[in-house]
Design an enzyme around this catalytic site. Sequence first.
Site, PDB file in Angstrom:
ATOM      1  N   LYS A 257       2.324  -3.344   6.543  1.00 35.01           N
ATOM      2  CA  LYS A 257       2.653  -3.573   5.130  1.00 35.01           C
ATOM      3  C   LYS A 257       4.168  -3.438   4.914  1.00 35.01           C
ATOM      4  O   LYS A 257       4.791  -4.236   4.228  1.00 35.01           O
ATOM      5  CB  LYS A 257       1.902  -2.571   4.244  1.00 35.01           C
ATOM      6  CG  LYS A 257       0.399  -2.794   4.205  1.00 35.01           C
ATOM      7  CD  LYS A 257       0.049  -4.057   3.442  1.00 35.01           C
ATOM      8  CE  LYS A 257      -1.435  -4.288   3.333  1.00 35.01           C
ATOM      9  NZ  LYS A 257      -1.783  -5.562   2.714  1.00 35.01           N
TER      10      LYS A 257
ATOM     11  N   SER B  44       0.828  -1.213   0.000  1.00 33.56           N
ATOM     12  CA  SER B  44       0.000   0.000   0.000  1.00 33.56           C
ATOM     13  C   SER B  44       0.856   1.255   0.000  1.00 33.56           C
ATOM     14  O   SER B  44       1.973   1.263   0.544  1.00 33.56           O
ATOM     15  CB  SER B  44      -0.853  -0.007   1.264  1.00 33.56           C
ATOM     16  OG  SER B  44      -1.434   1.251   1.487  1.00 33.56           O
TER      17      SER B  44
ATOM     18  N   TYR C 223      -1.528   0.099  10.222  1.00 32.86           N
ATOM     19  CA  TYR C 223      -1.776  -0.652   8.985  1.00 32.86           C
ATOM     20  C   TYR C 223      -0.585  -0.515   8.025  1.00 32.86           C
ATOM     21  O   TYR C 223      -0.046  -1.500   7.530  1.00 32.86           O
ATOM     22  CB  TYR C 223      -3.067  -0.132   8.339  1.00 32.86           C
ATOM     23  CG  TYR C 223      -3.239  -0.495   6.905  1.00 32.86           C
ATOM     24  CD1 TYR C 223      -3.643  -1.774   6.538  1.00 32.86           C
ATOM     25  CD2 TYR C 223      -2.992   0.439   5.891  1.00 32.86           C
ATOM     26  CE1 TYR C 223      -3.800  -2.106   5.196  1.00 32.86           C
ATOM     27  CE2 TYR C 223      -3.146   0.114   4.553  1.00 32.86           C
ATOM     28  CZ  TYR C 223      -3.553  -1.163   4.218  1.00 32.86           C
ATOM     29  OH  TYR C 223      -3.694  -1.495   2.896  1.00 32.86           O
TER      30      TYR C 223
HETATM   31  N1  UFG Z   1     -13.235  10.952   2.651  1.00 35.54           N
HETATM   32  C1  UFG Z   1     -14.261  11.799   3.018  1.00 35.54           C
HETATM   33  N2  UFG Z   1     -15.366  11.254   3.580  1.00 35.54           N
HETATM   34  C2  UFG Z   1     -15.520   9.899   3.798  1.00 35.54           C
HETATM   35  C3  UFG Z   1     -14.451   9.051   3.413  1.00 35.54           C
HETATM   36  C4  UFG Z   1     -13.341   9.622   2.834  1.00 35.54           C
HETATM   37  O1  UFG Z   1     -14.184  13.022   2.864  1.00 35.54           O
HETATM   38  O2  UFG Z   1     -16.549   9.491   4.331  1.00 35.54           O
HETATM   39  C5  UFG Z   1     -12.036  11.539   2.024  1.00 35.54           C
HETATM   40  C6  UFG Z   1     -10.766  11.313   2.843  1.00 35.54           C
HETATM   41  O3  UFG Z   1     -10.601  12.354   3.774  1.00 35.54           O
HETATM   42  C7  UFG Z   1      -9.704  11.310   1.744  1.00 35.54           C
HETATM   43  C8  UFG Z   1     -10.424  10.736   0.522  1.00 35.54           C
HETATM   44  O4  UFG Z   1     -11.815  10.884   0.799  1.00 35.54           O
HETATM   45  O5  UFG Z   1      -9.316  12.608   1.459  1.00 35.54           O
HETATM   46  C9  UFG Z   1     -10.135   9.262   0.299  1.00 35.54           C
HETATM   47  O6  UFG Z   1     -10.351   8.584   1.526  1.00 35.54           O
HETATM   48  P1  UFG Z   1     -10.365   6.995   1.645  1.00 35.54           P
HETATM   49  O7  UFG Z   1     -10.685   6.695   3.076  1.00 35.54           O
HETATM   50  O8  UFG Z   1     -11.238   6.404   0.599  1.00 35.54           O
HETATM   51  O9  UFG Z   1      -8.891   6.584   1.283  1.00 35.54           O
HETATM   52  P2  UFG Z   1      -7.519   7.037   1.931  1.00 35.54           P
HETATM   53  O10 UFG Z   1      -6.831   7.903   0.916  1.00 35.54           O
HETATM   54  O11 UFG Z   1      -7.655   7.565   3.278  1.00 35.54           O
HETATM   55  O12 UFG Z   1      -6.838   5.621   2.103  1.00 35.54           O
HETATM   56  C10 UFG Z   1      -6.438   4.861   1.008  1.00 35.54           C
HETATM   57  C11 UFG Z   1      -6.646   3.377   1.282  1.00 35.54           C
HETATM   58  C12 UFG Z   1      -5.760   2.889   2.396  1.00 35.54           C
HETATM   59  C13 UFG Z   1      -4.350   3.321   2.165  1.00 35.54           C
HETATM   60  C14 UFG Z   1      -4.279   4.812   1.944  1.00 35.54           C
HETATM   61  C15 UFG Z   1      -2.891   5.281   1.665  1.00 35.54           C
HETATM   62  O13 UFG Z   1      -7.973   3.106   1.620  1.00 35.54           O
HETATM   63  O14 UFG Z   1      -5.798   1.487   2.444  1.00 35.54           O
HETATM   64  O15 UFG Z   1      -5.106   5.135   0.815  1.00 35.54           O
HETATM   65  O16 UFG Z   1      -2.476   4.769   0.495  1.00 35.54           O
HETATM   66  F1  UFG Z   1      -3.638   3.035   3.283  1.00 35.54           F
END
Ligand code: UFG
Length: 323
Positions: free
Chosen positions: A145, A117, A141
């Site tokens: 990894k 990841s 997490y």
């Molecule tokens: N977001 C919202 N509201 C929500 C969910 C997400 O505004 O309800 C925003 C988050 O703040 C972020 C973007 O949408 O800016 C993407 O969020 P995700 O939770 O979908 O994904 P992340 O970028 O946080 O995480 C992803 C993967 C992880 C990995 C991470 C780093 O899900 O497994 O990228 O690579 F660890």
Amino acid sequence: MVKILVAGGAGYIGSHVVKAILKAGHQAVVYDDLSSGQRINLFPQAEFIQGDILDYAALKEAMSRNIDAVVHLAGKKAVGESMLVPEKYAVNNITGALNIINAMAECGVKHIVFSSSAAVYGMPEYLPVDEKHPLNPINYYGFTKLEFERNLEWYSRLKDFSYMALRYFNAVGYDAEGDIRGKELNPQNLLPIIIEAATGKRECLNVFGNDYETRDGTCVRDYVHVTDLAKAHVMALEKLMDGAKSEVINLGTNTGTTVKEVIQAAEKVIGKKLNVKYVERRPGDPAELVASYDKAKKVLGWEPDYKNIEDIVRTTWNMENLG
Ligand code: UFG
């Protein structure tokens, strides 16, 4: 034709990988405990073993079925949960993964593709993030990894096998042919949450922060389609079988999309306005995270087919409406 054991092959990314393996004319054996993977994601052409990666005897039995290579995607992946219950992540993502390579070593299986990841990088120090970027995970997490990547490096030297660790950025979308229908239970990621907000399963979509220094104030991410990820696994497997050396490779698109842009694309595809609420920033969210995929192109010959966020969202929405 080679025979690939896919640990976690009934999961969201794993099932897409199985489809790509079968499509490439190889055999697949799915090893999954169905804790988050789903039966509906299984392909009849693939053998299925219901098993836990913590059950070493079962794993070894599976590994002794003339397996040529392994894809390991049987990990826990909820970032927030990993900070609250690290022991669950230590056991599954480190001990379980070590079981896989120990069973491989005992059974003479020499090649593994590992689902890593972008979380191994932590807060980006420069963009786009390439594989030389410092490794400073900011959640447990991401630490698990990275820890397993380091074990792979040691084992490749000590046990003489080769690996490719694929560092996914934001995995999204669904199989466009409608062959994969398992919706994730309790989704934690933006797009499935958007779908839940659109279908009334949630009252609204909470956007975590709109005061970031980005073009519209919301976070920028690199959304890579799961079918493109799956294709990369097959390419990595075939390279390893051809004798390629071990590598760590980013899988992203070198394109940043803001949360607002994902919402706009979803509203267009779905044909209705979402109920959006802007709330506090979520701790640990970098403002911007975008991948360089130059190495994937160079080493694997991989490039993403999906480059447009609307096309990506459409594959998820179409799956939602298959019934
Ligand atoms: N977001 C919202 N509201 C929500 C969910 C997400 O505004 O309800 C925003 C988050 O703040 C972020 C973007 O949408 O800016 C993407 O969020 P995700 O939770 O979908 O994904 P992340 O970028 O946080 O995480 C992803 C993967 C992880 C990995 C991470 C780093 O899900 O497994 O990228 O690579 F660890």
